[in-house]
Scaffold this motif. Structure first.
Motif, PDB file in Angstrom:
ATOM      1  N   HIS A 116      36.156  94.428  97.347  1.00 33.16           N
ATOM      2  CA  HIS A 116      36.351  93.643  96.125  1.00 33.16           C
ATOM      3  C   HIS A 116      37.305  92.298  96.237  1.00 33.16           C
ATOM      4  CE1 HIS A 116      35.627  97.442  93.802  1.00 33.16           C
ATOM      5  NE2 HIS A 116      36.064  98.101  94.899  1.00 33.16           N
ATOM      6  N   LEU A 117      36.709  91.239  95.888  1.00 36.69           N
ATOM      7  CA  LEU A 117      37.352  89.912  96.094  1.00 36.69           C
ATOM      8  C   LEU A 117      38.518  89.734  95.174  1.00 36.69           C
ATOM      9  CD1 LEU A 117      34.280  88.023  96.623  1.00 36.69           C
ATOM     10  CD2 LEU A 117      35.455  89.460  98.217  1.00 36.69           C
ATOM     11  N   ARG A 118      39.164  88.866  95.410  1.00 41.09           N
ATOM     12  CA  ARG A 118      40.317  88.212  94.249  1.00 41.09           C
ATOM     13  C   ARG A 118      39.780  87.354  93.177  1.00 41.09           C
ATOM     14  NH1 ARG A 118      45.061  89.717  96.793  1.00 41.09           N
ATOM     15  NH2 ARG A 118      45.030  90.329  98.858  1.00 41.09           N
ATOM     16  N   LYS A 119      39.745  87.914  92.080  1.00 42.23           N
ATOM     17  CA  LYS A 119      39.042  86.981  91.019  1.00 42.23           C
ATOM     18  C   LYS A 119      39.955  85.537  90.821  1.00 42.23           C
ATOM     19  CE  LYS A 119      37.751  87.229  86.180  1.00 42.23           C
ATOM     20  NZ  LYS A 119      37.502  88.509  84.893  1.00 42.23           N
ATOM     21  N   GLY A 120      39.063  84.663  90.878  1.00 38.12           N
ATOM     22  CA  GLY A 120      39.679  83.384  90.658  1.00 38.12           C
ATOM     23  C   GLY A 120      40.015  82.730  92.090  1.00 38.12           C
ATOM     24  N   HIS A 121      39.618  83.485  93.339  1.00 30.32           N
ATOM     25  CA  HIS A 121      39.889  82.862  94.587  1.00 30.32           C
ATOM     26  C   HIS A 121      39.021  81.710  94.917  1.00 30.32           C
ATOM     27  CE1 HIS A 121      41.049  83.877  98.980  1.00 30.32           C
ATOM     28  NE2 HIS A 121      41.111  82.902  98.807  1.00 30.32           N
ATOM     29  N   LYS A 122      39.675  80.745  95.393  1.00 27.52           N
ATOM     30  CA  LYS A 122      38.987  79.320  95.786  1.00 27.52           C
ATOM     31  C   LYS A 122      39.053  78.905  97.097  1.00 27.52           C
ATOM     32  CE  LYS A 122      39.678  77.889  90.934  1.00 27.52           C
ATOM     33  NZ  LYS A 122      40.410  78.658  90.501  1.00 27.52           N
ATOM     34  N   TRP A 123      37.694  78.367  97.420  1.00 20.37           N
ATOM     35  CA  TRP A 123      37.829  77.495  98.753  1.00 20.37           C
ATOM     36  C   TRP A 123      38.612  76.498  98.640  1.00 20.37           C
ATOM     37  CZ3 TRP A 123      35.126  79.714 102.858  1.00 20.37           C
ATOM     38  CH2 TRP A 123      34.066  80.324 102.697  1.00 20.37           C
ATOM     39  N   SER A 124      38.995  75.988  99.905  1.00 21.30           N
ATOM     40  CA  SER A 124      40.068  74.912 100.122  1.00 21.30           C
ATOM     41  C   SER A 124      39.637  73.616  99.333  1.00 21.30           C
ATOM     42  CB  SER A 124      40.221  74.407 101.387  1.00 21.30           C
ATOM     43  OG  SER A 124      38.959  73.955 102.056  1.00 21.30           O
ATOM     44  N   ASP A 125      38.178  73.653  98.882  1.00 18.70           N
ATOM     45  CA  ASP A 125      37.797  72.259  98.199  1.00 18.70           C
ATOM     46  C   ASP A 125      37.994  72.719  96.634  1.00 18.70           C
ATOM     47  OD1 ASP A 125      35.832  74.090  97.949  1.00 18.70           O
ATOM     48  OD2 ASP A 125      34.184  72.636  98.658  1.00 18.70           O
ATOM     49  N   GLY A 126      38.421  73.892  96.194  1.00 15.03           N
ATOM     50  CA  GLY A 126      38.554  74.180  94.705  1.00 15.03           C
ATOM     51  C   GLY A 126      37.491  74.894  94.230  1.00 15.03           C
ATOM     52  N   GLN A 127      36.117  75.011  95.048  1.00 15.33           N
ATOM     53  CA  GLN A 127      35.097  75.866  94.703  1.00 15.33           C
ATOM     54  C   GLN A 127      35.397  77.410  94.750  1.00 15.33           C
ATOM     55  OE1 GLN A 127      32.274  74.580  93.204  1.00 15.33           O
ATOM     56  NE2 GLN A 127      33.712  72.575  93.172  1.00 15.33           N
ATOM     57  N   PRO A 128      34.634  78.241  93.713  1.00 11.49           N
ATOM     58  CA  PRO A 128      35.061  79.521  93.671  1.00 11.49           C
ATOM     59  C   PRO A 128      34.473  80.197  95.039  1.00 11.49           C
ATOM     60  CG  PRO A 128      33.930  78.942  91.608  1.00 11.49           C
ATOM     61  CD  PRO A 128      33.920  77.697  92.515  1.00 11.49           C
ATOM     62  N   PHE A 129      35.027  81.291  95.315  1.00 12.46           N
ATOM     63  CA  PHE A 129      34.726  82.082  96.773  1.00 12.46           C
ATOM     64  C   PHE A 129      34.396  83.584  95.943  1.00 12.46           C
ATOM     65  CE2 PHE A 129      36.598  85.596  99.395  1.00 12.46           C
ATOM     66  CZ  PHE A 129      35.460  85.450 100.456  1.00 12.46           C
ATOM     67  N   THR A 130      33.059  83.651  96.070  1.00 13.33           N
ATOM     68  CA  THR A 130      32.365  84.724  95.251  1.00 13.33           C
ATOM     69  C   THR A 130      31.605  85.524  96.414  1.00 13.33           C
ATOM     70  OG1 THR A 130      30.498  83.729  94.388  1.00 13.33           O
ATOM     71  CG2 THR A 130      32.476  83.493  93.192  1.00 13.33           C
ATOM     72  N   ALA A 131      30.755  86.550  95.721  1.00 13.63           N
ATOM     73  CA  ALA A 131      29.848  87.432  96.369  1.00 13.63           C
ATOM     74  C   ALA A 131      28.592  86.530  96.930  1.00 13.63           C
ATOM     75  CB  ALA A 131      29.344  88.339  95.557  1.00 13.63           C
ATOM     76  N   GLU A 132      28.357  85.267  96.215  1.00 15.12           N
ATOM     77  CA  GLU A 132      27.468  84.253  96.804  1.00 15.12           C
ATOM     78  C   GLU A 132      27.446  83.915  98.012  1.00 15.12           C
ATOM     79  OE1 GLU A 132      24.354  81.584  96.988  1.00 15.12           O
ATOM     80  OE2 GLU A 132      24.477  83.471  95.924  1.00 15.12           O
ATOM     81  N   ASP A 133      28.796  83.891  98.656  1.00 15.90           N
ATOM     82  CA  ASP A 133      29.194  83.467  99.912  1.00 15.90           C
ATOM     83  C   ASP A 133      28.645  84.558 100.901  1.00 15.90           C
ATOM     84  OD1 ASP A 133      30.278  80.797  99.059  1.00 15.90           O
ATOM     85  OD2 ASP A 133      31.791  81.894  98.210  1.00 15.90           O
ATOM     86  N   PHE A 134      28.826  85.801 100.489  1.00 16.25           N
ATOM     87  CA  PHE A 134      28.433  86.628 101.271  1.00 16.25           C
ATOM     88  C   PHE A 134      26.888  86.960 101.177  1.00 16.25           C
ATOM     89  CE2 PHE A 134      32.665  87.685 100.418  1.00 16.25           C
ATOM     90  CZ  PHE A 134      33.107  88.348 101.550  1.00 16.25           C
ATOM     91  N   ARG A 135      26.209  86.893 100.437  1.00 17.23           N
ATOM     92  CA  ARG A 135      24.926  86.757 100.290  1.00 17.23           C
ATOM     93  C   ARG A 135      24.147  85.672 101.147  1.00 17.23           C
ATOM     94  NH1 ARG A 135      20.749  83.966  99.281  1.00 17.23           N
ATOM     95  NH2 ARG A 135      22.086  82.421  98.653  1.00 17.23           N
ATOM     96  N   TYR A 136      24.816  84.542 100.864  1.00 18.55           N
ATOM     97  CA  TYR A 136      24.173  83.206 101.623  1.00 18.55           C
ATOM     98  C   TYR A 136      24.519  83.783 103.273  1.00 18.55           C
ATOM     99  CZ  TYR A 136      23.411  78.710 103.716  1.00 18.55           C
ATOM    100  OH  TYR A 136      22.960  77.578 104.404  1.00 18.55           O
ATOM    101  N   TYR A 137      25.831  84.018 103.644  1.00 19.44           N
ATOM    102  CA  TYR A 137      25.470  84.394 104.892  1.00 19.44           C
ATOM    103  C   TYR A 137      24.326  85.518 105.437  1.00 19.44           C
ATOM    104  CZ  TYR A 137      26.563  86.942 109.168  1.00 19.44           C
ATOM    105  OH  TYR A 137      26.541  87.465 110.528  1.00 19.44           O
TER     106      TYR A 137
END
Length: 632
Positions: A116-137
């Protein structure tokens, strides 16, 4: 059995909960005022990780300052990632796994892992950190033969099988295996972690599946690389953060493109940890890393040029550093090193020389060398009696420790050593009394070391005196680290010396891969390790019964379903390693000087200094260190 890391448990552990109203960080105040950054309450996740300083025995801090550190070369950029120790899950100081970047996780029988990710968590450039980042990997990196030619990382395989990967919703993902994968979570919490996520929004520009053909071709040309996969690999390194444009979840982000001899890291405005008062961590605004000649680092530290330093200083520097404490306002603490051995001889069972290979594989030879070392003298002369005379094994701080492992063949017994060497077939000597190999060559041993560590040199000088009494001469051959490793991997090295077990304080939950020929980086059997790592495509197959049994036990651990099973496996593997003396430990429990600026707070006075587990400083959370007086 289902193990759920739930909110109630986390609250009890003091690892999350409701923070006070978020307080804006002065470092970002101007950027917020000018609209370049959103306000603090819009930068934090909805549920940040809240650290209660007082319950952790620490002092709530104030923001500001620059942490100055001295390093040897550009590869040391990874030390910031190590020290930061921000991971999906992390080990706490009691070696329990807790969520960090993750808000929570569920582990069902080591087969089904729901994150479970933290809702509203962002990368250092302000873009959302979401399940898409796991899918891409998973889909675009781990399963892409251009980027992962050998397939997914071994931590993502259970009995050789890949997991089923699912996206439940934008903040929830799941990995499922048919058989247990107990190594999965520890691999995510490792000092050099297995990354199962990447900033998809940034990296898609380097992937032909998403990027325009002409635009990508221009990027490849401008970067002077051969193809898109080389470009993607260069731009996506998370562990060694050489690309300042790569978004990160770490507390500090690199702002300096290489090559350079001075790197500046700035605090991440979207970092997910806060203290109980609502202050966003890290407290320290910047890290300034100066690169230089390593043998000058102790002198520079003594003159006050570093704020928190342990790398490139040794116990032999302690007295020198203590003399300058008051003049330069720092303290020198002594932490215990966490290696299974400060120095261990590594007989190369895969040596290319057939005569030496046969001798090195005879356990009587390895036991003889171990019995022929006067560890007490080495301890007294070089470590003032503060070290422990021991084989290369786990430390007393580990629940897996047994005195018998530490004591195996470590008593000084030159008579028995000489008897064993005669039985091995080294019973003939030349006119000077030195032993001869069966083919008539003198049984001289060149012991290879990485670079010119004066402590290693001193240890080998004393070991050489001991071995001369057995009729064996040794010669130390230091070389640059990459050349040193390559010579071992090629089989040219008869014996080397290096630190022992990286993780000498394991519990049964840690994978015992260091006790079996499972990696090319294991100097005592690198060719076997390469064979295992490559799935049999490179290296040599194990052809000795005991090492093969160790691999079988490692296989059993990877399929285990209970901690009791895992402990039994650990005990047997530790016992075999102690009895077979695959590595010849000399001393452990040695002291690591840690120089701490007089104004820096929350740094432990005594602790375990270990790569695994805990990333040296990382397990003690450097994002909670702070200055009473700002250091710029």
């Amino acid at each position: 059995m289902k193990r759920l890391v739930a909110l109630a448990l986390l609250l009890l552990a003091g690892l999350t909960g409701a923070a006070a109203a978020a307080i804006e960080t002065p470092f970002f105040a101007e950027r917020v005022a000018t609209g370049k950054l959103p306000a603090i309450d819009q930068r934090l996740p909805e549920q940040p990780r809240v650290l209660d300083m007082q319950s952790m025995g620490r002092i709530p801090g104030k923001p500001g300052g620059t942490w100055r550190m001295l390093m040897g070369d550009q590869r040391d950029l990874r030390m910031v990632t190590l020290y930061s120790y921000a991971r999906l899950v992390v080990f706490d100081e009691k070696l329990q796994l807790v969520p960090d970047i993750l808000e929570s996780f569920e582990d069902q029988d080591d087969k089904v892992f729901t994150f479970h990710l933290r809702k509203g968590h962002k990368w250092s450039d302000g873009q959302p950190f979401t399940a898409e980042d796991f899918r891409y990997y998973w889909e675009d990196v781990a399963l892409n033969p251009k980027l992962s030619p050998t397939g997914p990382n071994v931590a993502l395989l259970a009995n050789g099988q890949k997991p089923k990967f699912e996206i439940i919703d934008p903040e929830t993902i799941r990995f499922t295996w048919d058989t247990p994968n107990p190594a999965f979570l520890p691999s995510l919490a490792a000092s050099q972690p297995v990354y199962i996520f990447m900033p998809a929004h940034y990296l898609k520009q380097f992937n032909p599946r998403y990027a325009g053909k002409d635009d990508l071709a221009k990027k490849i040309k401008d970067a002077h690389v051969k193809d898109w996969s080389a470009l993607h690999e260069r731009m996506s390194r998370q562990y060694r953060p050489e690309n300042p444009e790569l978004p990160t979840l770490e507390p500090w982000r690199n702002t300096t493109p290489p090559p350079a001899d001075f790197f500046v890291f700035e605090r991440n405005p979207f970092y997910h940890r806060v203290d109980e008062n609502g202050r966003q961590l890290p407290y320290i605004d910047k890290i300034a890393m100066m690169l230089g000649t390593t043998n000058l680092i102790p002198a520079k530290v003594a003159s006050g040029e570093a704020d928190l330093q342990a790398r490139y200083i040794n116990f032999e520097d302690y007295t020198f550093l203590k003399h300058a404490e008051q003049a330069n306002n720092y303290q020198v603490e002594l932490w215990q090193q966490g290696y299974g051995a400060r120095a261990a001889l590594m007989p190369n069972l895969n040596a290319a020389d057939p005569i030496w290979r046969k001798i090195l594989r005879d356990v009587r030879f390895r036991r003889a060398l171990s019995l022929g070392i006067n560890r007490r003298d080495i301890n007294r002369v070089l470590f003032f009696g503060l070290a422990r005379e021991s084989g290369n094994t786990v430390l007393p701080e580990s629940p897996l420790y047994k005195q018998s492992y530490a004591d195996a063949y470590t008593n000084y017994d030159p008579a028995e050593a000489n008897r064993l060497l005669d039985l091995v077939g080294l019973d003939k000597r030349d006119g000077e009394g030195f032993r001869l190999l069966p083919d008539g060559r003198r049984a001289d041993i060149v012991i290879e070391t990485a670079e010119n560590d004066t402590v290693d040199t001193d240890i080998l000088e004393l070991v050489g005196d001991d071995f001369a009494k057995l009729g064996i001469r040794i010669f130390n051959h230091p070389s640059q680290r990459d050349a040193f490793r390559q010579r071992i991997f090629s089989g040219q090295v008869i014996m080397s010396m290096a630190e022992g077990l990286d993780n000498a304080v394991p519990t049964e939950k840690f994978e015992p891969d260091a006790l079996a020929p499972s990696a090319e980086s294991q100097f005592q059997w690198s060719r076997w390790g390469l064979y295992f790592e490559s799935g049999g495509s490179q290296g040599e197959a194990v052809d000795m019964p005991e090492p093969q049994h160790l691999l079988d036990l490692l296989h059993d651990w990877r399929h285990s379903t209970s901690d009791a099973q895992r402990k039994t496996i650990w005990d047997e593997m530790l016992s075999i390693n102690a009895d077979q003396v695959y590595t010849i430990g000399i001393v452990n429990g040695t002291q690591q000087p840690v120089v701490v600026d007089g104004n820096m707070r929350n740094v432990p006075k005594s602790a375990l200094f270990s790569f695994e587990p805990g990333s040296f400083f990382g397990i003690y959370m450097p994002d909670t260190f702070w200055y009473d007086v700002k250091s710029e």
